[in-house]
Scaffold this motif. Structure first.
Motif, PDB file in Angstrom:
ATOM      1  N   VAL A 246      55.782 -36.708  39.734  1.00 49.67           N
ATOM      2  CA  VAL A 246      54.519 -36.462  40.437  1.00 49.67           C
ATOM      3  C   VAL A 246      53.444 -37.367  39.838  1.00 49.67           C
ATOM      4  O   VAL A 246      53.152 -37.283  38.642  1.00 49.67           O
ATOM      5  CB  VAL A 246      54.107 -34.975  40.285  1.00 49.67           C
ATOM      6  CG1 VAL A 246      52.835 -34.694  41.074  1.00 49.67           C
ATOM      7  CG2 VAL A 246      55.230 -34.053  40.753  1.00 49.67           C
ATOM      8  N   ASP A 247      52.862 -38.232  40.650  1.00 48.13           N
ATOM      9  CA  ASP A 247      51.867 -39.188  40.139  1.00 48.13           C
ATOM     10  C   ASP A 247      50.503 -38.512  40.022  1.00 48.13           C
ATOM     11  O   ASP A 247      49.610 -38.710  40.844  1.00 48.13           O
ATOM     12  CB  ASP A 247      51.801 -40.400  41.085  1.00 48.13           C
ATOM     13  CG  ASP A 247      50.966 -41.525  40.504  1.00 48.13           C
ATOM     14  OD1 ASP A 247      50.648 -41.462  39.288  1.00 48.13           O
ATOM     15  OD2 ASP A 247      50.625 -42.452  41.251  1.00 48.13           O
ATOM     16  N   LEU A 248      50.346 -37.729  38.945  1.00 46.07           N
ATOM     17  CA  LEU A 248      49.152 -36.898  38.790  1.00 46.07           C
ATOM     18  C   LEU A 248      47.878 -37.728  38.691  1.00 46.07           C
ATOM     19  O   LEU A 248      46.839 -37.360  39.217  1.00 46.07           O
ATOM     20  CB  LEU A 248      49.296 -36.025  37.525  1.00 46.07           C
ATOM     21  CG  LEU A 248      50.420 -34.980  37.563  1.00 46.07           C
ATOM     22  CD1 LEU A 248      50.596 -34.339  36.201  1.00 46.07           C
ATOM     23  CD2 LEU A 248      50.147 -33.924  38.623  1.00 46.07           C
ATOM     24  N   GLY A 250      47.504 -40.840  39.774  1.00 49.94           N
ATOM     25  CA  GLY A 250      47.342 -41.790  40.873  1.00 49.94           C
ATOM     26  C   GLY A 250      47.420 -43.248  40.477  1.00 49.94           C
ATOM     27  O   GLY A 250      46.889 -44.118  41.161  1.00 49.94           O
ATOM     28  N   ASP A 251      48.105 -43.567  39.362  1.00 54.01           N
ATOM     29  CA  ASP A 251      48.172 -44.972  38.933  1.00 54.01           C
ATOM     30  C   ASP A 251      49.464 -45.653  39.431  1.00 54.01           C
ATOM     31  O   ASP A 251      49.807 -46.743  38.974  1.00 54.01           O
ATOM     32  CB  ASP A 251      48.073 -45.082  37.410  1.00 54.01           C
ATOM     33  CG  ASP A 251      49.310 -44.537  36.709  1.00 54.01           C
ATOM     34  OD1 ASP A 251      50.135 -43.862  37.380  1.00 54.01           O
ATOM     35  OD2 ASP A 251      49.461 -44.773  35.496  1.00 54.01           O
ATOM     36  N   SER A 252      50.146 -45.017  40.368  1.00 51.76           N
ATOM     37  CA  SER A 252      51.377 -45.584  40.955  1.00 51.76           C
ATOM     38  C   SER A 252      52.508 -45.736  39.943  1.00 51.76           C
ATOM     39  O   SER A 252      53.438 -46.503  40.174  1.00 51.76           O
ATOM     40  CB  SER A 252      51.108 -46.934  41.626  1.00 51.76           C
ATOM     41  OG  SER A 252      50.273 -46.732  42.733  1.00 51.76           O
ATOM     42  N   ALA A 253      52.399 -45.043  38.810  1.00 45.81           N
ATOM     43  CA  ALA A 253      53.510 -45.041  37.850  1.00 45.81           C
ATOM     44  C   ALA A 253      53.775 -43.593  37.464  1.00 45.81           C
ATOM     45  O   ALA A 253      52.889 -42.747  37.567  1.00 45.81           O
ATOM     46  CB  ALA A 253      53.143 -45.859  36.620  1.00 45.81           C
ATOM     47  N   LEU A 254      54.987 -43.319  37.042  1.00 50.33           N
ATOM     48  CA  LEU A 254      55.344 -41.959  36.647  1.00 50.33           C
ATOM     49  C   LEU A 254      55.578 -41.932  35.142  1.00 50.33           C
ATOM     50  O   LEU A 254      56.580 -42.439  34.645  1.00 50.33           O
ATOM     51  CB  LEU A 254      56.599 -41.505  37.403  1.00 50.33           C
ATOM     52  CG  LEU A 254      56.419 -41.350  38.919  1.00 50.33           C
ATOM     53  CD1 LEU A 254      57.771 -41.157  39.609  1.00 50.33           C
ATOM     54  CD2 LEU A 254      55.488 -40.188  39.243  1.00 50.33           C
ATOM     55  N   ASP A 262      54.050 -34.840  30.528  1.00 52.32           N
ATOM     56  CA  ASP A 262      54.176 -36.087  31.299  1.00 52.32           C
ATOM     57  C   ASP A 262      54.122 -35.821  32.805  1.00 52.32           C
ATOM     58  O   ASP A 262      53.768 -34.724  33.245  1.00 52.32           O
ATOM     59  CB  ASP A 262      55.457 -36.831  30.896  1.00 52.32           C
ATOM     60  CG  ASP A 262      56.701 -36.000  31.164  1.00 52.32           C
ATOM     61  OD1 ASP A 262      56.570 -34.915  31.764  1.00 52.32           O
ATOM     62  OD2 ASP A 262      57.798 -36.438  30.775  1.00 52.32           O
ATOM     63  N   GLU A 263      54.453 -36.851  33.587  1.00 45.48           N
ATOM     64  CA  GLU A 263      54.363 -36.720  35.043  1.00 45.48           C
ATOM     65  C   GLU A 263      55.718 -36.375  35.690  1.00 45.48           C
ATOM     66  O   GLU A 263      55.871 -36.464  36.887  1.00 45.48           O
ATOM     67  CB  GLU A 263      53.804 -38.005  35.657  1.00 45.48           C
ATOM     68  CG  GLU A 263      52.333 -38.206  35.316  1.00 45.48           C
ATOM     69  CD  GLU A 263      51.745 -39.439  35.975  1.00 45.48           C
ATOM     70  OE1 GLU A 263      50.703 -39.300  36.638  1.00 45.48           O
ATOM     71  OE2 GLU A 263      52.304 -40.542  35.814  1.00 45.48           O
ATOM     72  N   TRP A 264      56.695 -36.030  34.853  1.00 45.50           N
ATOM     73  CA  TRP A 264      57.969 -35.525  35.378  1.00 45.50           C
ATOM     74  C   TRP A 264      58.045 -34.027  35.117  1.00 45.50           C
ATOM     75  O   TRP A 264      57.729 -33.572  34.012  1.00 45.50           O
ATOM     76  CB  TRP A 264      59.157 -36.240  34.722  1.00 45.50           C
ATOM     77  CG  TRP A 264      59.364 -37.606  35.266  1.00 45.50           C
ATOM     78  CD1 TRP A 264      58.854 -38.765  34.761  1.00 45.50           C
ATOM     79  CD2 TRP A 264      60.110 -37.977  36.430  1.00 45.50           C
ATOM     80  NE1 TRP A 264      59.223 -39.833  35.540  1.00 45.50           N
ATOM     81  CE2 TRP A 264      60.003 -39.370  36.573  1.00 45.50           C
ATOM     82  CE3 TRP A 264      60.843 -37.266  37.372  1.00 45.50           C
ATOM     83  CZ2 TRP A 264      60.609 -40.062  37.619  1.00 45.50           C
ATOM     84  CZ3 TRP A 264      61.454 -37.948  38.407  1.00 45.50           C
ATOM     85  CH2 TRP A 264      61.337 -39.331  38.523  1.00 45.50           C
TER      86      TRP A 264
HETATM   87 CA   LIG Z   1      50.984 -41.757  37.059  1.00 45.27          CA
END
Ligand SMILES: [Ca+2]
Ligand SMILES: [Ca+2]
Ligand SMILES: [Ca+2]
Length: 334
Positions: A246-248, A250-254, A262-264
């Protein structure tokens, strides 16, 4: 009766000819040599056969693990077709799924449900679709048959509806449906306006079940909690672990730290549940499938995957495949 056999005594009697033929010792040495060669060849054959068998089993393990990954990839890529918000509800079998729903565990296999576009069959509806609708008048019904299901979507919300019958093809075709089957997934209050997309779609739940003989298997259930039985997709699959990216920020990276910050999500014990798919930040799923041999000819342990720790060593051989699947239909991809 003796024609063709020349008695040794005749040859031996000729002058200048040495006596030919085998002595007893020579004969025994040759027999021993032949036995050794045959023995060696048999050993080689046995080793080769065992090698082939092992190779075949390894291939089968890979195939079983891959079967799960392939269906998942296909379904996730087409999940929530035509509904960028991810808000597709099951108005056919009433399962509480929203687009893609992961049921996570850290001590047993995860399971996943989705509603996904099937076969790329897309048309649009001419009439308003609301709680009283029993007919979808569509522009083109080719490829849709009774028993199919369709997503009716206005782009931001969708409902999976049953196709009970398909009328005669003309300028338009009438699909008989039912819109009031599920209190959990009612039509939107204002209904769907004429022009709403109609996409042939399916619901599926992928899970690991144990057969009557104790063999684990990957199953796909076409209606979840509904009456249809699940089908075996691959034997020997003992674990699926699914993490949600989930790209919390919004930087287009996970961001992947393998922890709870983290964003997983579901990638570390104690992870909170991910935000709802309808927030528009889901970008990818990471799927780990472990298959094991059925008979138990090896020796290994189920490896750790995402938030589930490794199992204890046992007599089985295993193959684990992992893949990351980007989610196309929801907002933007990475
Ligand atoms: Ca991100
Ligand atoms: Ca898990
Ligand atoms: Ca995490």
């Amino acid at each position: 009766m003796t024609r063709g056999l020349r008695p040794c005594s005749v040859r031996a009697a000729r002058p200048g000819h040495r006596q030919s033929g085998f002595t007893m010792v020579e004969l025994m040495v040759s027999l021993v040599l032949v036995a050794v060669v045959v023995g060696l060849m048999m050993q080689i054959a046995v080793v080769m056969l065992a090698g082939f068998k092992e190779q075949r089993e390894a291939l089968e393990l890979s195939r079983n693990a891959r079967a799960g990954i392939e269906l998942l990839t296909e379904a996730v890529r087409n999940a929530s077709a035509g509904v960028s918000s991810g808000e597709v509800l099951d108005s056919t079998s009433c399962n509480p799924v929203v687009g893609i729903t992961v049921t996570n565990h850290d001590d047993q296999p995860d399971s996943i449900e989705f509603i996904y576009g099937s076969g790329g069959i897309v048309t649009s509806v001419r009439n308003t679709v609301d709680a009283g609708t029993t007919t979808l008048t569509v522009v083109n019904a080719s490829g849709i048959v009774p028993g199919d299901q369709v997503i009716v979507s206005n782009g931001t919300t969708g409902r999976l509806l049953p196709v009970l019958n398909v009328g005669a093809a003309g300028v338009t075709t009438d699909l008989t449906t039912q819109t009031n089957l599920c209190a959990s997934a009612p039509m939107p209050a204002t209904g769907f306006d004429p022009g709403a997309l109609v996409i042939r779609a399916r619901y599926a739940r992928l899970a690991v079940e144990t057969g009557p003989d104790g063999v684990p298997m990957l199953t796909v259930d076409p209606d979840g909690d509904g009456p249809a039985p699940s089908e075996i997709l691959a034997e020997g699959v003992e674990d699926i672990q699914i993490a949600v990216g989930v790209d919390l920020d919004g930087d287009s990276a996970l961001l992947d730290l393998g922890d709870t910050t983290d964003e997983w999500f579901h990638n570390a014990p104690g992870d909170p549940p991910p935000p709802p798919i309808t927030d528009g930040q889901w970008r990818a799923l990471r799927v780990t499938v472990t298959a094991r041999d059925v008979l138990g000819r090896g020796g290994s342990a189920r490896p750790a995957a995402e938030d589930r720790p490794a199992g204890a060593a046992d007599k089985h051989r295993r193959r684990t495949l992992r893949t990351q699947i980007e989610i196309r239909n929801l907002g933007r991809a990475l």
